[in-house]
Design a protein around this motif. Structure first.
Motif, PDB file in Angstrom:
ATOM      1  N   SER A 254       0.829  -1.206   0.000  1.00 29.52           N
ATOM      2  CA  SER A 254       0.000   0.000   0.000  1.00 29.52           C
ATOM      3  C   SER A 254       0.865   1.259   0.000  1.00 29.52           C
TER       4      SER A 254
ATOM      5  N   LEU B  12      -6.729   6.116  -1.971  1.00 25.00           N
ATOM      6  CA  LEU B  12      -8.015   6.205  -2.657  1.00 25.00           C
ATOM      7  C   LEU B  12      -8.691   7.550  -2.406  1.00 25.00           C
ATOM      8  N   THR B  13      -8.477   8.119  -1.233  1.00 28.20           N
ATOM      9  CA  THR B  13      -9.032   9.443  -0.944  1.00 28.20           C
ATOM     10  C   THR B  13      -8.401  10.506  -1.838  1.00 28.20           C
TER      11      THR B  13
ATOM     12  N   LEU C 210      -4.117  -1.069   5.388  1.00 33.24           N
ATOM     13  CA  LEU C 210      -5.474  -0.612   5.088  1.00 33.24           C
ATOM     14  C   LEU C 210      -5.559   0.913   5.110  1.00 33.24           C
ATOM     15  N   GLY C 211      -4.884   1.532   6.074  1.00 28.07           N
ATOM     16  CA  GLY C 211      -4.910   2.989   6.178  1.00 28.07           C
ATOM     17  C   GLY C 211      -4.243   3.668   4.991  1.00 28.07           C
TER      18      GLY C 211
ATOM     19  N   ARG D 224      -3.809   2.425   1.989  1.00 30.23           N
ATOM     20  CA  ARG D 224      -4.624   2.209   0.800  1.00 30.23           C
ATOM     21  C   ARG D 224      -5.822   3.157   0.800  1.00 30.23           C
ATOM     22  N   GLY D 225      -6.426   3.349   1.966  1.00 29.99           N
ATOM     23  CA  GLY D 225      -7.546   4.278   2.059  1.00 29.99           C
ATOM     24  C   GLY D 225      -7.137   5.707   1.769  1.00 29.99           C
ATOM     25  N   LEU D 226      -5.963   6.124   2.255  1.00 32.85           N
ATOM     26  CA  LEU D 226      -5.461   7.473   1.991  1.00 32.85           C
ATOM     27  C   LEU D 226      -5.205   7.660   0.504  1.00 32.85           C
TER      28      LEU D 226
ATOM     29  N   GLU E  87     -11.336   7.792  -5.063  1.00 36.29           N
ATOM     30  CA  GLU E  87     -11.654   6.373  -5.253  1.00 36.29           C
ATOM     31  C   GLU E  87     -11.066   5.813  -6.552  1.00 36.29           C
TER      32      GLU E  87
ATOM     33  N   THR F 278      -3.216   3.592  -9.432  1.00 38.42           N
ATOM     34  CA  THR F 278      -3.763   3.248  -8.117  1.00 38.42           C
ATOM     35  C   THR F 278      -3.880   1.751  -7.870  1.00 38.42           C
TER      36      THR F 278
END
Length: 344
Positions: free
Chosen positions: A97, A159-160, A152-153, A155-157, A164, A263
């Motif tokens: 990530s 995507l933000t 996970l964090g 990857r979420g950052l 997305e 991404t």
């Protein structure tokens, strides 16, 4: 008075008890086991490469070798950081990530210049590595859980930042960053030379510095290392920070190579990095590892992938099957060699 000579050399007759010749044999066996553990992957790499060279006309061509080297460079940089982590007895599941995040941040930052494009992923990914190290070293949380949360964090950052995945940031073709990723020197891509320089520095740090000694000591026996005065917590924080920095750098170089921050990259990369490190002779239990072995492990995985592509009739998923089977064999062999050396 009878004088008995006690200093006359005794010539072996060949009838001595077996126990008297065991130390020399045990030493030879131990050296052989260590040699296999350290250089076994290199021997397999050479063998597979020779067979592939005779089997496929396009395998040993300059273009194919150059492409394999460049595409291997990014995983190799990630595996370098993973090597330090695993030697300490830890694990870092966040590198895939962080690799993707580093690529996106580099592409986004390229709009503000090359310096921002390089420093931004290093700062963000390095900070995440610091947090991982603090939680593992100071809070004594399991590395698996800590780095899984970071994976996970991150990857979420990512995507933000990309809405997305809807936004793709591009890197200008004429920029220095693009040249850094796409340019060549002496027939090899610039990422390859950067990777070789990083591995040379990593080997020097691991083998010739006090920090490197602490890394091995912490992985060998954490309690003993603390009793000897080694800074256990600081060493763990530093290796996780290093892992984050290198993952971010690899992502930035990969974005420069592709001229965009993609991404979808990095999925499963942490498993590939762990596989390469273990195949290269580093013990998952810590305390023993080789930077050069990790590089060989990466190259072996890439050669296996290229051979499968050369065959043509096999699906790319076969690479995972072959890599998984090879990793299982290596782990079993390492376990057997480790027990054998303990018994000597």
């Amino acid at each position: 008075m009878t004088v008995t000579k006690t200093d006359t050399p005794v010539t072996p007759t060949g009838n001595e008890p077996p126990g008297e010749t065991e130390p020399a044999g045990s030493a030879r066996s131990e050296r052989l086991s260590a040699l296999i553990q350290q250089h076994g992957a290199l021997a397999v790499l050479v063998l597979v490469s020779l067979v592939a060279s005779f089997s496929f006309d396009s395998f040993a061509t300059g273009d194919n070798v150059s492409n394999m080297a460049t595409s291997s460079a990014f995983l190799a940089i990630v595996a370098l950081g993973m090597t330090f982590v695993i030697i300490t007895g830890g694990i870092d599941l966040s590198v895939g990530s962080l690799f993707a995040l580093g690529g996106v941040l580099a592409a986004w930052g390229s709009r503000h210049g090359t310096l921002v494009a390089l420093l931004l992923p290093l700062a963000v990914c390095g900070l995440i590595g610091v947090v991982n190290g603090l939680l593992v070293a100071r809070s004594r949380l399991a590395p698996f859980i800590v780095t899984l949360a970071a994976m996970l964090g991150a990857r979420g950052l990512m995507l933000t930042i990309t809405d997305e995945g809807a936004d793709t940031f591009l890197i200008g073709k004429g920029s220095f960053l693009a040249e850094l990723g796409q340019g060549t020197t002496l027939g090899l891509g610039n990422p390859v030379w950067i990777t070789l320089a990083l591995f040379a520095a990593g080997a020097l740090v691991l083998r010739r510095t006090r920090f490197g000694q602490h890394v091995y000591a912490v992985g060998g026996n954490e309690d003993a290392a603390a009793l000897m005065g080694a800074p256990v917590a600081r060493t763990k924080i530093l290796v996780y920070t290093l892992s984050g920095l290198l993952a971010g750098l690899a992502g930035a170089l990969n974005a420069a190579w592709l001229a965009s921050g993609v991404t979808i990259l990095g999925n499963g990369m942490e498993l590939d990095a762990i596989s390469a490190v273990v195949i290269g002779g580093t013990l998952l239990t810590g305390g023993l590892g080789y930077v050069s072995g990790s590089l060989v492990g990466v190259l072996l995985l890439k050669v296996i992938q290229n051979v499968i592509n050369q065959i043509g009739s096999l699906d790319s998923s076969y690479q995972q099957v072959v890599s998984g089977a090879f990793l299982a064999v290596v782990v079993v062999a390492q376990t057997w060699l480790g027990r054998r050396r303990q018994l000597m």
